[in-house]
Design a protein around this motif. Structure first.
Motif, PDB file in Angstrom:
ATOM      1  N   MET A  82       0.823  -1.203   0.000  1.00 56.58           N
ATOM      2  CA  MET A  82       0.000   0.000   0.000  1.00 56.58           C
ATOM      3  C   MET A  82       0.864   1.263   0.000  1.00 56.58           C
ATOM      4  O   MET A  82       0.613   2.222  -0.712  1.00 56.58           O
ATOM      5  CB  MET A  82      -0.926  -0.002   1.225  1.00 56.58           C
ATOM      6  CG  MET A  82      -1.995  -1.064   1.143  1.00 56.58           C
ATOM      7  SD  MET A  82      -2.998  -0.879  -0.338  1.00 56.58           S
ATOM      8  CE  MET A  82      -3.839  -2.430  -0.361  1.00 56.58           C
ATOM      9  N   PHE A  83       1.905   1.221   0.869  1.00 60.18           N
ATOM     10  CA  PHE A  83       2.832   2.355   0.893  1.00 60.18           C
ATOM     11  C   PHE A  83       3.423   2.589  -0.501  1.00 60.18           C
ATOM     12  O   PHE A  83       3.553   3.719  -0.963  1.00 60.18           O
ATOM     13  CB  PHE A  83       3.977   2.084   1.885  1.00 60.18           C
ATOM     14  CG  PHE A  83       3.742   2.716   3.228  1.00 60.18           C
ATOM     15  CD1 PHE A  83       3.669   4.111   3.335  1.00 60.18           C
ATOM     16  CD2 PHE A  83       3.600   1.956   4.380  1.00 60.18           C
ATOM     17  CE1 PHE A  83       3.467   4.693   4.586  1.00 60.18           C
ATOM     18  CE2 PHE A  83       3.388   2.539   5.608  1.00 60.18           C
ATOM     19  CZ  PHE A  83       3.310   3.918   5.720  1.00 60.18           C
ATOM     20  N   LEU A  95       0.809   4.151  -2.765  1.00 60.13           N
ATOM     21  CA  LEU A  95       0.444   5.497  -2.361  1.00 60.13           C
ATOM     22  C   LEU A  95       1.583   6.484  -2.625  1.00 60.13           C
ATOM     23  O   LEU A  95       1.397   7.556  -3.209  1.00 60.13           O
ATOM     24  CB  LEU A  95       0.064   5.480  -0.879  1.00 60.13           C
ATOM     25  CG  LEU A  95      -0.865   6.577  -0.362  1.00 60.13           C
ATOM     26  CD1 LEU A  95      -2.124   6.687  -1.203  1.00 60.13           C
ATOM     27  CD2 LEU A  95      -1.222   6.268   1.080  1.00 60.13           C
ATOM     28  N   THR A 112       4.130   6.040  -4.548  1.00 55.85           N
ATOM     29  CA  THR A 112       4.384   6.157  -5.982  1.00 55.85           C
ATOM     30  C   THR A 112       3.409   7.147  -6.604  1.00 55.85           C
ATOM     31  O   THR A 112       3.763   7.953  -7.462  1.00 55.85           O
ATOM     32  CB  THR A 112       4.241   4.778  -6.666  1.00 55.85           C
ATOM     33  OG1 THR A 112       4.978   3.833  -5.930  1.00 55.85           O
ATOM     34  CG2 THR A 112       4.795   4.833  -8.096  1.00 55.85           C
ATOM     35  N   ALA A 113       2.142   7.102  -6.115  1.00 55.37           N
ATOM     36  CA  ALA A 113       1.125   8.015  -6.614  1.00 55.37           C
ATOM     37  C   ALA A 113       1.506   9.475  -6.315  1.00 55.37           C
ATOM     38  O   ALA A 113       1.170  10.372  -7.059  1.00 55.37           O
ATOM     39  CB  ALA A 113      -0.223   7.678  -6.001  1.00 55.37           C
ATOM     40  N   TYR A 114       2.192   9.675  -5.159  1.00 55.01           N
ATOM     41  CA  TYR A 114       2.647  11.023  -4.814  1.00 55.01           C
ATOM     42  C   TYR A 114       3.879  11.391  -5.632  1.00 55.01           C
ATOM     43  O   TYR A 114       4.361  12.518  -5.548  1.00 55.01           O
ATOM     44  CB  TYR A 114       3.012  11.112  -3.328  1.00 55.01           C
ATOM     45  CG  TYR A 114       1.807  11.253  -2.432  1.00 55.01           C
ATOM     46  CD1 TYR A 114       0.976  12.387  -2.549  1.00 55.01           C
ATOM     47  CD2 TYR A 114       1.494  10.319  -1.484  1.00 55.01           C
ATOM     48  CE1 TYR A 114      -0.117  12.528  -1.739  1.00 55.01           C
ATOM     49  CE2 TYR A 114       0.401  10.459  -0.660  1.00 55.01           C
ATOM     50  CZ  TYR A 114      -0.417  11.576  -0.796  1.00 55.01           C
ATOM     51  OH  TYR A 114      -1.512  11.724  -0.001  1.00 55.01           O
ATOM     52  N   HIS A 144      -1.840   2.905  16.951  1.00 55.45           N
ATOM     53  CA  HIS A 144      -2.558   4.060  17.471  1.00 55.45           C
ATOM     54  C   HIS A 144      -2.439   4.133  18.987  1.00 55.45           C
ATOM     55  O   HIS A 144      -2.747   3.181  19.689  1.00 55.45           O
ATOM     56  CB  HIS A 144      -4.025   3.994  17.048  1.00 55.45           C
ATOM     57  CG  HIS A 144      -4.719   5.296  17.238  1.00 55.45           C
ATOM     58  ND1 HIS A 144      -4.758   6.241  16.247  1.00 55.45           N
ATOM     59  CD2 HIS A 144      -5.354   5.828  18.300  1.00 55.45           C
ATOM     60  CE1 HIS A 144      -5.415   7.293  16.695  1.00 55.45           C
ATOM     61  NE2 HIS A 144      -5.785   7.061  17.936  1.00 55.45           N
ATOM     62  N   LYS A 184      -0.919   4.419  13.107  1.00 52.97           N
ATOM     63  CA  LYS A 184      -1.663   3.475  12.284  1.00 52.97           C
ATOM     64  C   LYS A 184      -3.114   3.530  12.700  1.00 52.97           C
ATOM     65  O   LYS A 184      -3.377   3.634  13.908  1.00 52.97           O
ATOM     66  CB  LYS A 184      -1.132   2.056  12.498  1.00 52.97           C
ATOM     67  CG  LYS A 184       0.047   1.690  11.634  1.00 52.97           C
ATOM     68  CD  LYS A 184       0.371   0.232  11.862  1.00 52.97           C
ATOM     69  CE  LYS A 184       1.607  -0.151  11.085  1.00 52.97           C
ATOM     70  NZ  LYS A 184       1.956  -1.549  11.325  1.00 52.97           N
ATOM     71  N   PRO A 185      -4.086   3.398  11.859  1.00 54.55           N
ATOM     72  CA  PRO A 185      -3.976   3.381  10.392  1.00 54.55           C
ATOM     73  C   PRO A 185      -3.547   4.763   9.862  1.00 54.55           C
ATOM     74  O   PRO A 185      -4.035   5.769  10.374  1.00 54.55           O
ATOM     75  CB  PRO A 185      -5.395   3.042   9.926  1.00 54.55           C
ATOM     76  CG  PRO A 185      -6.157   2.646  11.146  1.00 54.55           C
ATOM     77  CD  PRO A 185      -5.469   3.259  12.305  1.00 54.55           C
ATOM     78  N   VAL A 186      -2.727   4.690   8.875  1.00 57.08           N
ATOM     79  CA  VAL A 186      -2.123   5.930   8.393  1.00 57.08           C
ATOM     80  C   VAL A 186      -3.125   6.717   7.560  1.00 57.08           C
ATOM     81  O   VAL A 186      -3.699   6.209   6.604  1.00 57.08           O
ATOM     82  CB  VAL A 186      -0.874   5.600   7.555  1.00 57.08           C
ATOM     83  CG1 VAL A 186      -0.243   6.885   7.031  1.00 57.08           C
ATOM     84  CG2 VAL A 186       0.116   4.814   8.382  1.00 57.08           C
ATOM     85  N   LYS A 187      -3.312   7.999   7.981  1.00 57.78           N
ATOM     86  CA  LYS A 187      -4.237   8.844   7.211  1.00 57.78           C
ATOM     87  C   LYS A 187      -3.420   9.592   6.158  1.00 57.78           C
ATOM     88  O   LYS A 187      -2.242   9.878   6.364  1.00 57.78           O
ATOM     89  CB  LYS A 187      -4.905   9.856   8.133  1.00 57.78           C
ATOM     90  CG  LYS A 187      -5.875   9.255   9.116  1.00 57.78           C
ATOM     91  CD  LYS A 187      -6.682  10.374   9.785  1.00 57.78           C
ATOM     92  CE  LYS A 187      -7.525   9.812  10.903  1.00 57.78           C
ATOM     93  NZ  LYS A 187      -7.091  10.325  12.218  1.00 57.78           N
ATOM     94  N   ARG A 188      -4.107   9.900   5.081  1.00 58.31           N
ATOM     95  CA  ARG A 188      -3.407  10.542   3.966  1.00 58.31           C
ATOM     96  C   ARG A 188      -2.849  11.911   4.369  1.00 58.31           C
ATOM     97  O   ARG A 188      -1.695  12.224   4.117  1.00 58.31           O
ATOM     98  CB  ARG A 188      -4.373  10.714   2.779  1.00 58.31           C
ATOM     99  CG  ARG A 188      -3.700  11.141   1.509  1.00 58.31           C
ATOM    100  CD  ARG A 188      -4.453  10.595   0.322  1.00 58.31           C
ATOM    101  NE  ARG A 188      -5.905  10.757   0.492  1.00 58.31           N
ATOM    102  CZ  ARG A 188      -6.650  11.634  -0.212  1.00 58.31           C
ATOM    103  NH1 ARG A 188      -6.100  12.409  -1.089  1.00 58.31           N
ATOM    104  NH2 ARG A 188      -7.947  11.698  -0.030  1.00 58.31           N
ATOM    105  N   GLU A 189      -3.690  12.696   5.094  1.00 59.40           N
ATOM    106  CA  GLU A 189      -3.215  14.045   5.438  1.00 59.40           C
ATOM    107  C   GLU A 189      -2.015  13.975   6.371  1.00 59.40           C
ATOM    108  O   GLU A 189      -1.094  14.771   6.282  1.00 59.40           O
ATOM    109  CB  GLU A 189      -4.345  14.924   6.001  1.00 59.40           C
ATOM    110  CG  GLU A 189      -5.108  14.331   7.152  1.00 59.40           C
ATOM    111  CD  GLU A 189      -6.373  13.600   6.664  1.00 59.40           C
ATOM    112  OE1 GLU A 189      -7.371  13.716   7.362  1.00 59.40           O
ATOM    113  OE2 GLU A 189      -6.337  12.917   5.606  1.00 59.40           O
TER     114      GLU A 189
END
Lengths: 238, 676
Positions: free
Chosen positions: A16-17, A20, A22-24, A82, A102-107
């Motif tokens: 997932m990292f 994500l 890579t998308a950034y 958390h 965790k869970p990691v939020k996008r912001e």
């Protein structure tokens, strides 16, 4: 665009990292445990390391200290379960840049990435970490860079100066790129305690959510009033 | 034939009462002796009397022959006649002598004493044979008869005549009969005396005997209410003066085993009573009958005291039976029906006594009582009591009740029976379950941090996946199908993983019922491992598994076994942590779980490489509230509960430990029978 190494024992999280980040637009390296992570760090020298704290075998804190041993200026963001505030503080003590829950939020992730970018930028600019500005009835302390154990003397000096001028109100402003580690938090606690004993009124503002939590758990927020932004803090003083 | 009659006679005789036997035999002997004496006497007396009279007759005849010889030679017949009259009528001879007559040598009658004409043929009736000097013959004279004695009259060698003297037979018979009458009278008198004596004697002997018999009959009918003084009349012994009369615990009178072990001590002090010297045992001076009566009295007295003691004992046990706090049943071994029950039974089971008696014992516990009945059905039954812990019985309402049951063989009304003592432990079992549940909740609490972390992992992956999708959507970027599929699959997997953890957690936390089931021992092991593996691995404690598949299952409760294994692996982890703390080295430690089967037993071994247990700790390890952990870190109930659960499954726990090397807990469970 930076090179980021992610260390996590969870394959799914790594995947997932990878997607994500890579998308950034970052280049992503992954490692499934600490040992591999350090090897990759050694070999590829990434700009930023993100490591899980709880891992079998070598845990995140050890990875952090190893990396700091190899390259003290490297940026490391730790990922905690958390509410693992103890571990978060321990990590900050080891000069982690920030921590992600965790869970990691996008912001949160974005903020952490930005912080690390800023720090790298800041490190290059070599600006003053802490500045003291005297205003009417008010001593303003601006924190812009990295507060670490090295900043201990500086912090004490600044606070002494602020108190000497008999300004009873002290406003501490954390700039967005500012970071603070465990040792610095300890020092901060001590000086705030001292100021409080002298009857000073302390206001803190500009803290990111994570740091605010840390200060809460250290008990600093009990001695100082904390505001989300500078404006509301100043309003309060008037 | 004769033999038979003797036998019949003996039989009839032996059927007589003792009194009659004594009486008749005495009488019979006396009668026989009398008869013999009478016969002898008659023979001796009658014959000697007759002979004597004959001799007198002969003497008279000789006297006439001597004196009459001269008159015959002188032919002086009147003188001869007067001589004969003189002899015949002299004094008492006139009664004895009927007649006298003299014959000459031609047998012509010379004279006679008949007052009537000389009976014809009389002169020829008794001739003297040649060479004989007398002849005696009984002659019938018509109305009377007489003994005719003939003697020859001799002159020198010549016989010149004959004298005949007739002795009166009636007179002789009269004498004989007088004699006989006197003698028989005497004998009769003796017989009457003996009769009376023997009668009295028989009565004297048999009266006490029949009295004893009557008393014995009374005793055997259970009537002990007659006064003991009936028997001891005449002695100064008074039953109520005996200390044992009021206190049957008094050791004096009973020398049976029940009091021997008290060594004749009452209430700690030695009894000074000596029963051998007791007046009770002294016997009156007297014959055997008196002594028999005294012995009998002593016996009755003893029986009375024993009876009273027996009754006291019976009352004691009866009251124990009725008032005891636990339900007690008596079950016949013949048909396993309930034949007695105390009031607690009716309280516990809700049946009335009437409904219970005659009811089948198995009805109270259709499954659990089968084993008990089987044990008692076998020949001879068990030698002692059998204990059946935690078995299930049913009340009348069908409500289940958990009991501990003791079954002991006894003889009840001379039938082999079982005394079944039952103890309601439903409440204890419920408390037990609550305790297990509490411990489980505590375990859950201990686990929560680890579990939260565990659940956080999939959540994190899902969150990141969704954030990725959201990011792509916000930025209107193209999402390659492969990426989308990857995210979707990953999210789905992670949701499954989270669901699995949650269901394991739920299964662990669920309150288990009392019902046992057949469990594959590997299942609860895996459930526990689902929850703890990651958590343990994060502490660098790894599991090594060596599980044997397809083993026999065991009778247990999955949920409780999970608690057992959780406790064991938790302790193993703590032992490893302790070792690390002691040595300060982050050693490579692991917990090894092995399952295997040997014959009818299923084994599971949980070994660790931890600190090990000292011997003194090992002795106390299963004690409730025993803990080596710091205050606040362990209730000390884990292993106690573990032990309780394992024991409930009829299993056992072996501990093998070496300090600094590690500990193995080996649990042994009997395999369930596969047929049902």
């Amino acid at each position: 665009m930076s090179k980021i190494l992610v260390i996590d024992d969870e394959r799914a999280t790594l995947n997932m990292f990878e997607m994500l980040l890579t998308a950034y637009g970052h280049e992503v390296l992954t490692a499934e445990n600490g040992e591999i992570g350090i090897e990759i760090f050694d070999a590829r020298k990434p700009d930023l390391v993100m490591t899980d704290i709880k891992m079998p075998g070598m845990d995140g804190l050890e990875v952090l200290s190893r990396i700091k041993a190899i390259s003290p200026d490297s940026e490391v963001i730790v990922i905690t379960g958390h509410g693992d505030m103890d571990l978060a503080i321990k990590a900050l003590n080891l000069d982690a840049t920030d921590f992600l829950n965790k869970p990691v939020k996008r912001e949160d992730l974005e903020k952490a990435l930005r912080l690390s970018d800023d720090r790298r930028l800041f490190a290059r600019k070599k600006q003053d970490d802490v500045r003291l500005i005297f205003e009417d009835k008010l001593a303003v302390i601006e924190v812009a860079g990295n507060l670490t154990s090295k900043s201990e003397g500086l912090l004490i000096d600044i606070f002494d100066e602020a108190m000497d001028t008999s300004k009873m109100n002290i406003l501490i402003i954390f700039q967005e790129k500012a970071s603070i580690n465990g040792a610095a938090i300890d020092t901060l606690y001590n000086v705030i305690e001292k100021a409080k004993a002298k009857g000073c009124n302390i206001i803190i503002t500009g803290l990111s959510g994570n740091f605010r939590c840390v200060l809460d758990s250290m008990g600093i927020s009990k001695m100082a009033s904390i505001y989300d932004n500078e404006e509301s803090a100043r309003k309060k003083l008037c | 034939m004769k033999r038979f009659t003797i036998k019949k006679f003996v039989d009839r005789f032996s059927g007589f009462s003792l009194k009659n036997k004594i009486f008749f035999s005495t009488l019979g002997v006396i009668l026989i002796i009398s008869a013999i004496i009478a016969l002898l006497a008659r023979w001796i007396l009658v014959s000697s009397l007759t002979k004597e009279l004959e001799l007198r007759g002969v003497a008279i005849a000789y006297s006439i022959a001597e004196r009459g010889a001269g008159y015959i030679l002188d032919r002086d017949y009147p003188q001869l006649l007067s001589l004969t009259f003189e002899e015949a009528k002299l004094r008492e001879r006139q009664h004895l002598i009927t007649y006298i007559y003299v014959l000459d040598k031609e047998n012509q009658v010379l004279c006679h004493t008949f007052t009537r004409p000389f009976p014809g043929d009389l002169d020829k009736a008794n001739p003297i044979p040649e060479g004989s000097d007398k002849s005696v013959r009984l002659i019938n004279l018509g109305k009377t008869s007489a003994y005719d004695i003939a003697v020859p009259i001799k002159e020198g060698l010549y016989r010149i005549g004959t004298v005949h003297v007739g002795l009166n037979k009636i007179h002789i018979d009269q004498l004989v009969s007088t004699l006989r009458f006197t003698f028989l009278g005497f004998i009769s008198f003796v017989v009457v005396i003996i009769f009376v004596i023997s009668h009295r004697l028989a009565e004297y002997i048999t009266k006490p005997v029949s009295k004893l018999t009557r008393l014995s009959d009374e005793l055997s009918r259970g009537n002990f209410n007659f006064s003991i003084d009936v028997l001891s009349s005449g002695s100064e012994w008074n039953a109520s003066s005996c200390p044992a009369y009021y206190n049957t615990d008094f050791p004096c009178w009973h020398f049976d085993l029940s009091s021997n072990n008290t060594d004749n001590e009452v209430g700690g002090r030695e009894s000074l009573q000596q029963c051998q010297d007791c007046h009770f045992y002294s016997k009156r001076q007297g014959d055997e009958v008196v002594q028999l009566a005294d012995s009998f009295r002593n016996m009755v007295w003893s029986i009375k005291l024993y009876r009273r003691r027996l009754r006291e004992s019976e009352e004691k046990y009866k009251s124990l039976f009725d008032s005891g706090p636990d339900p007690i049943l008596v079950v016949s071994c013949a048909d396993f029906k309930i034949i007695d029950a105390n009031p607690r039974v009716t309280e516990l089971y809700g049946y009335s006594l009437k409904e219970l008696i005659g009811e089948k014992f198995i009805k109270l516990g259709p499954e659990s009582n089968k084993e008990c009945i089987k044990a008692f059905e076998e020949y001879g039954g068990p030698s002692g009591c059998i204990y059946y812990p935690k078995i299930l019985h049913y009340k009348k309402s069908g409500k289940p009740v958990y009991v501990n049951m003791h079954a002991c063989p006894i003889t009840y009304r001379s039938e082999p029976s079982i005394i079944v003592a039952v103890n309601d432990i439903t409440e204890i079992i419920e408390k037990d379950a609550q305790l297990v549940q509490a411990a489980k909740m505590k375990s859950l609490g201990e686990m929560s941090a680890g579990v939260a972390h565990e659940v956080n992992q999939p959540l994190n992956a899902i969150k990141m996946g969704s954030e990725y999708l959201a990011l792509m959507a916000e930025q209107n970027r193209d999402l390659p199908a492969a990426q989308l599929e990857k995210v979707a699959r990953e999210v789905s997997n992670q949701v499954d993983r989270a669901a699995e953890i949650i269901s394991a957690l739920r299964a662990f936390g669920r309150k288990s019922g009392f019902k046992t089931e057949k469990v594959d021992i590997n299942a609860p092991v895996r459930s526990v491992l689902t929850l703890v593996t990651r958590q343990f691995e994060l502490q660098n404690v790894n599991f090594e598994l060596d599980l044997t598949e397809n083993m026999s299952r065991i009778i247990a409760q999955d949920n409780r076994l999970q608690q057992v294994f959780f406790n064991l692996v938790n302790n193993a982890r703590d032992a490893i942590a302790e070792k690390r703390e002691n040595t300060g080295i982050d050693s490579e430690d692991f917990i090894k779980i092995t399952t295997y089967q040997r014959a009818d037993n299923v084994y599971i071994r949980v070994s660790d490489t931890g600190a090990g247990i000292t011997d003194e700790v090992r002795d106390k390890i299963f004690e409730p509230f025993f803990s080596t952990k710091e205050v606040g870190y362990g209730m000390g109930l884990g292993l106690a509960i573990t032990y309780g659960i394992v024991r409930d499954c009829k299993g056992s726990i072996e501990i093998d430990s070496q300090q600094g090397v590690g500990t193995s807990f080996t649990l042994v469970f009997p395999a369930a029978k596969e047929e049902s």
